[in-house]
Design a protein around this motif. Structure first.
Motif: not given
Length: 148
Positions: A87-90, A94-109
């Motif tokens: 039910g979410l727009s494209h 994409v915004r949720q995916q980028q937020a998850l990537f940023a969260q994973a990147r900061s946890a890795s750092l």
């Protein structure tokens, strides 16, 4: 008694093999007359009819139709886009995916900046194990070394 049972079992197996040979030979002839290179289910059904197994051919035809329908339903289900049902727009996805990537990147750092809990091996002379005893035994002119 066991010899008779063994004989009957072998006779039944031979009959089954002969039936399969007849069906496959007939299906191969039908396939060749249709100028096809691969025997398909329809060729098997036609061979059953031509060999006089009408009832079996109808049953095989029904099973083939059920199988094809089940395959159609299965491929329709697998072709669906699971994200479309969210039910979410494209753009929101994409915004949720980028937020998850940023969260994973900061946890890795953060994990890479923390000191390691594992001891770091230091270079030095190899340790000797005093419990290791080497002995040798002579076998003829060959010397064999064994470690305990």
């Amino acid at each position: 008694m066991a010899i008779i049972l063994f004989f009957h079992r072998n006779l039944i197996m031979e009959c089954c093999m002969e039936l399969l040979r007849m069906i496959s030979d007939e299906a191969n002839m039908i396939c060749t007359t249709e100028k096809k290179q691969t025997i398909g289910p329809d060729h098997i059904i036609k061979s059953l009819k031509s060999l006089g197994f009408e009832e079996w051919s109808h049953q095989m035809d029904n099973v083939l139709k059920e199988f094809k329908e089940a395959e159609r339903r299965r491929t329709k289900r697998s072709n669906r886009n699971p994200m479309a049902a969210s039910g979410l727009s494209h753009e929101e996805l994409v915004r949720q995916q980028q937020a998850l990537f940023a969260q994973a990147r900061s946890a890795s750092l953060a994990a890479s900046r923390q000191p390691s809990a594992l001891p770091v091996p230091r270079p030095g002379p190899p340790s000797t194990n005093s419990a290791q005893i080497e002995s040798s035994a002579h076998c003829g002119s060959i010397q064999v070394a064994t470690s305990w």
